[in-house]
Each structure stands twice: as C-alpha cells, then as structure tokens.
Design a protein around this motif. Sequence first.
Motif, PDB file in Angstrom:
ATOM      1  N   ILE A   1       4.282  -2.667  -1.530  1.00 58.49           N
ATOM      2  CA  ILE A   1       4.908  -2.240  -0.207  1.00 58.49           C
ATOM      3  C   ILE A   1       6.019  -1.374  -0.412  1.00 58.49           C
ATOM      4  CG2 ILE A   1       6.157  -3.018   1.820  1.00 58.49           C
ATOM      5  CD1 ILE A   1       3.332  -3.703   2.244  1.00 58.49           C
ATOM      6  N   ALA A   2       6.848  -1.766  -1.267  1.00 55.48           N
ATOM      7  CA  ALA A   2       8.044  -0.965  -1.692  1.00 55.48           C
ATOM      8  C   ALA A   2       7.611   0.673  -1.893  1.00 55.48           C
ATOM      9  CB  ALA A   2       8.765  -1.538  -2.660  1.00 55.48           C
TER      10      ALA A   2
ATOM     11  N   GLY B   1       5.692   7.498   1.968  1.00 53.38           N
ATOM     12  CA  GLY B   1       5.488   7.683   3.467  1.00 53.38           C
ATOM     13  C   GLY B   1       3.880   7.216   3.522  1.00 53.38           C
ATOM     14  N   GLU B   2       3.538   6.344   2.880  1.00 50.74           N
ATOM     15  CA  GLU B   2       1.827   5.924   3.348  1.00 50.74           C
ATOM     16  C   GLU B   2       1.928   4.854   4.189  1.00 50.74           C
ATOM     17  OE1 GLU B   2       0.301   5.152  -0.446  1.00 50.74           O
ATOM     18  OE2 GLU B   2       0.663   6.999  -1.286  1.00 50.74           O
TER      19      GLU B   2
ATOM     20  N   PHE C   1       4.290  -1.634  10.767  1.00 49.08           N
ATOM     21  CA  PHE C   1       3.061  -1.353  10.103  1.00 49.08           C
ATOM     22  C   PHE C   1       2.325  -2.854   9.894  1.00 49.08           C
ATOM     23  CE2 PHE C   1       0.825  -2.427   5.816  1.00 49.08           C
ATOM     24  CZ  PHE C   1      -0.053  -1.163   5.880  1.00 49.08           C
ATOM     25  N   GLU C   2       1.013  -2.700  10.004  1.00 52.29           N
ATOM     26  CA  GLU C   2       0.266  -4.228  10.150  1.00 52.29           C
ATOM     27  C   GLU C   2      -1.101  -4.031   9.240  1.00 52.29           C
ATOM     28  OE1 GLU C   2      -0.099  -7.671  13.368  1.00 52.29           O
ATOM     29  OE2 GLU C   2       0.363  -5.449  14.117  1.00 52.29           O
ATOM     30  N   SER C   3      -1.396  -5.079   8.444  1.00 56.46           N
ATOM     31  CA  SER C   3      -2.564  -4.911   7.847  1.00 56.46           C
ATOM     32  C   SER C   3      -3.218  -6.348   7.726  1.00 56.46           C
ATOM     33  CB  SER C   3      -2.184  -4.640   6.426  1.00 56.46           C
ATOM     34  OG  SER C   3      -3.540  -4.640   5.631  1.00 56.46           O
TER      35      SER C   3
ATOM     36  N   TRP D   1       8.278   8.404   7.547  1.00 53.52           N
ATOM     37  CA  TRP D   1       9.261   7.829   6.888  1.00 53.52           C
ATOM     38  C   TRP D   1       9.015   7.804   5.520  1.00 53.52           C
ATOM     39  CZ3 TRP D   1      11.338   4.443   3.574  1.00 53.52           C
ATOM     40  CH2 TRP D   1      12.667   4.279   3.660  1.00 53.52           C
ATOM     41  N   ARG D   2       9.653   8.522   4.579  1.00 58.98           N
ATOM     42  CA  ARG D   2       9.607   8.418   3.217  1.00 58.98           C
ATOM     43  C   ARG D   2      10.803   8.278   2.572  1.00 58.98           C
ATOM     44  NH1 ARG D   2       5.628  12.484   1.263  1.00 58.98           N
ATOM     45  NH2 ARG D   2       6.743  11.898  -0.791  1.00 58.98           N
ATOM     46  N   ALA D   3      11.124   8.023   1.348  1.00 62.07           N
ATOM     47  CA  ALA D   3      12.466   8.071   0.795  1.00 62.07           C
ATOM     48  C   ALA D   3      12.428   9.117  -0.457  1.00 62.07           C
ATOM     49  CB  ALA D   3      12.464   6.558   0.059  1.00 62.07           C
TER      50      ALA D   3
END
Length: 502
Positions: free
Chosen positions: A120-121, A127-128, A58-60, A133-135
């Motif tokens: 970020i956590a 899943g955003e 991911f990158e912003s 990927w989500r927990a």
Amino acid sequence: MRALYVSSEVYPLAKTGGLADVSAALPTALSKLGVEMSVLVPGYHGTIRSAAARSIRFESTDFLGFGPVRLIAAQTPDTGLPIWIVDSPTLFRRSGGLYQDEQGRDWPDNAFRFALFNHIAAQLSLGELVANWRADVVHANDWHAGMTPALLAAVQGRRPGTLFTIHNVAYQGVFPGYLYEGLRLPANAFNSDGVEFYGGVSFLKAGIRYSDLLTTVSPTYAAELLTPEYGCGLDGLLRARQRKLYGILNGVDYHVWNPGRDSYLPECFDPGNLAGKRTCKTELQRELLLEPRSDMPLMVYVSRLTDQKMADVVLEAIPEIVERGAQLAMLGKGEPSIEQRFLEAAQKYPGRLAARIGYDEALAHRFHAGADILLHPSRFEPCGLTQLYAMRYGTLPVVTRVGGLTDTVVDAGEQTLRLGTATGFVFQYPNAQAMLACVDRALALYDQPLAWRKVQYQAMSRDFGWDVSAQRYLALYNKLVPDGVQIDVTMDADPLPKTAVR
Ligand code: ADP
C-alpha cells in the motif's frame, strides 16, 4: 514537497515504544518546515475509531491477494496530523498487541500483514491508489516498512526518493524463505545481495539495501551499527552503505512532555520552582502504596521488559537498592517471567518497591514527574526517549554508556559538576555491579541538595526539541528530490569508506 512517512506506530493511535512518539513528532516538525507530510499506519483494533476526520479514499475487495483493504484518510486526534490508515479487517483489526497476541507470541501472519502495508505504501506513493496524490519522498521506518524501498527500487520510471530510518536493528522482521512468493515482492530480490538473510526473507535488510538514503536515531548508534557487536548481522551491509548513513538524534515533543503543562500530573512545575514536583512525588508514593517519605530517594524504571533494557539486571539489583535506603517503582510490560519476578519482589519489599505491569501512558508521566532518579540501563540503545523525558521532568537518569544514551546524558563527574554541564549518571559495563556503583554516585549527590538541584536545573533546561533534527531530515529530503527521483541505488564500491559516519 510531499512526503509519505511510513510507520507501524503513531502516537496516540498505536504505540508500543519510542517509534510512535517519533512518528507523530517528526512529521509535525517537518510540516512546520514546509513539507506536506502524512503518515501511513496500519488500522489496528481501535486505531480507526480514535482517528479524526475519516474518509475512505481507496477500496479493494481483494488487494493483491491479501483480502479486502480500504485506505482511509484521517488525522491524529487533537494535533490534526494527516494520516493514512491501512484498513484490513482480516490482517490488522484484531484484539491483542500490534505485533503479538495477548500471550506475547508474534502473530503468525506478520509477514503478510506487513507485506500488505508495504505494498500500500509503495502504490500510494506512486500515485496508483488515490487520484492526484503521489509522494516526492517516502520515509520508511524500521522493519515493518523495510520492503517499501525495495518495491520502489524495482519500479521502472519515475518514483519517489526513499529514506529508511533504523530505530532498532535488533528487530529485523525475518520470515521463512518459503513465504517469499506469497508476499508478492520483487521476484529478483530474493538473493544474498537482496532481501535474503540466511535463507529467510528480511524486511529490515530490504530497507537498508534498497533505500536511497539511510538514517538512524543517534550519531553514536550510527557508528555502533557498523560493528559486529551491535550490527546484529547487518553490519557488513551497513558498512557497504556507510556513505549513505546519517545519525540524527531523535527529539522530544515538548507539547506532550512538558512538566509546566501536563494534565496527567497532580501539580505542574518548572525548572525555577519545584514545589509541584514535590507534590508529584508525594502523590506517586501514595498511589503506589510506597512509604510517604519525602527524604527517601525514589527511583523509577519505565520500560519494555526485555533483555535490551536490562530488566534482568534491575531485578538482580533490587535487594541492594532497597538496602541503600531508596525506593524503586517500576512500570513495564514484556516477558511474562520477568513481569512475575517484579511482582514477587514488590511483595517482598512492601512500601519500598512498587511494580505496575502493563502499558499506561498517564502513569508514565506521573512516574517521570514524581521520581528523583530514572534507572535506564540498556545493553544497546539506538537513541532512547525515556531519559530525555525524565530529564525534562527533573528526574536524573542513570544510564549505560551506549548509543543515544552516550549522546544525551552528561555524567556528573568532578569536572562536569564544576562546569555545570552534568545532567545524569553514566556507567560503562552492563552488569549489576557497575549499575549499583553508578546508583551510589547518584545517591551521594542526592544527599547534597544544592549540588543535586544544580544538576536537576541543567537537565531540565537542556533542549532536545525537534527543531535541529527536523532540519537535518529536511536536508536529506532535499537531496532526494532535486533530480527527481531516479536515484541509482547501486551499492557503494568501497566496503569500508574512509568518511566518518555523519
Ligand atoms: P523503546 O522505544 O526502545 O521502548 P524509548 O526510550 O525510545 O525506548 O521509548 C520508550 C517509550 O515508551 C517512552 O515514551 C516511554 O515512556 C514509553 N513506555 C515504555 N514502557 C511503558 C509502559 N509500560 N507504560 C507507558 N509508557 C511506556
């Protein structure tokens, strides 16, 4: 079940204390029990370089106003534990300490650094950030991750269950209230029932207030936390949430701390044969320029040099320790004035006292292996890992009767010596007099080689591995998952529930 373990340290990539060890060992133990574990850590100077199998997920260019951020999927070197690294060049990649600059001053932007980490956590777990990927569970640790449960509690709809572990209630991450808006935290949480703490914003309080379940790292500390003496101002809130609080003892990673296979040692050894330990002592005395006397008891102090670890009391006791015919070696880092006093004492007692200032993982192993006695006094001690490492290396601990030290060291009294259950020496009051009286008991036993050997054998054989504790965490994860995820976090009505702390 997929769980995201959120921690500001993970061994061997970033470590200032026991949190790093736990953040590597517990997720590994939980993976073995079938949980898909990964650890989210900040990308400090050197962290990214040392990690294996890196890929940007991911990158912003400007994440919520915190500047450019990348999320890197990687693994810990050697052990291959999956990790996510929060790479913010402006907030984390700088030389100096994890939380402080080279002069030991807190980084002035710590609130922003760890607010970003928590955002970020939360978003990763929802899943955003990364596709598919989500927990199911977010396990947040200490103040650095305390805002994650608060951010998740504010989510409408499906969200992961949250567990928050207090490793040390004395470190609370409290920042000036005027920063609140810039931290992008839930607007309605800045009040006394939320994250506000005497006008400031408290990351630790957020974790305690908003997580679905709470743990701390030993049963005795769990009970102590509920008292004004040890709760550091959060005992009221903790009492209100007592029914959600569990004390689960930390464990030791015996792959890392194993005197039978420790590449840092000049010679390995095991409980049945201590010849290697004698070599380790001789070599340590040589390395530290201590008198090469195998008969002289060698005491060590490996610690952060803080008030908690009673560094002042150890300093006060030095002349008496030397007087008693023992050697003392210390390895530590902390308050500069305390460091200086240890260096001065080493000059005063050459051959009898050695001081190594700094953080040195390999030397810590050699200290535990080469010593006879570990001096490990604490004014408060959530769990303490150092005494567990020392015991495995046949170095008998002298500890205060507090927190996890109470739960892990069996005092060598008349009865425990007879029963063969003794593993060390415990004293009550955090002062030099009480500590020296305890040291005297240790030295008296040291003069009886057979009795000493028996206690050493018992200490080395005690199992503080992660198996049992990891199962207890798994049981809590399971509590969080079955109904999914919408768990009500309203406060318990009864401020002083009758149920004991588990
Ligand atoms: P805390 O986390 O409160 O510092 P613990 O006993 O739980 O105390 O864990 C301390 C950890 O840090 C142990 O792994 C110990 O060996 C290590 N440690 C502390 N000081 C030093 C140092 N100066 N050099 C190397 N290791 C250290």
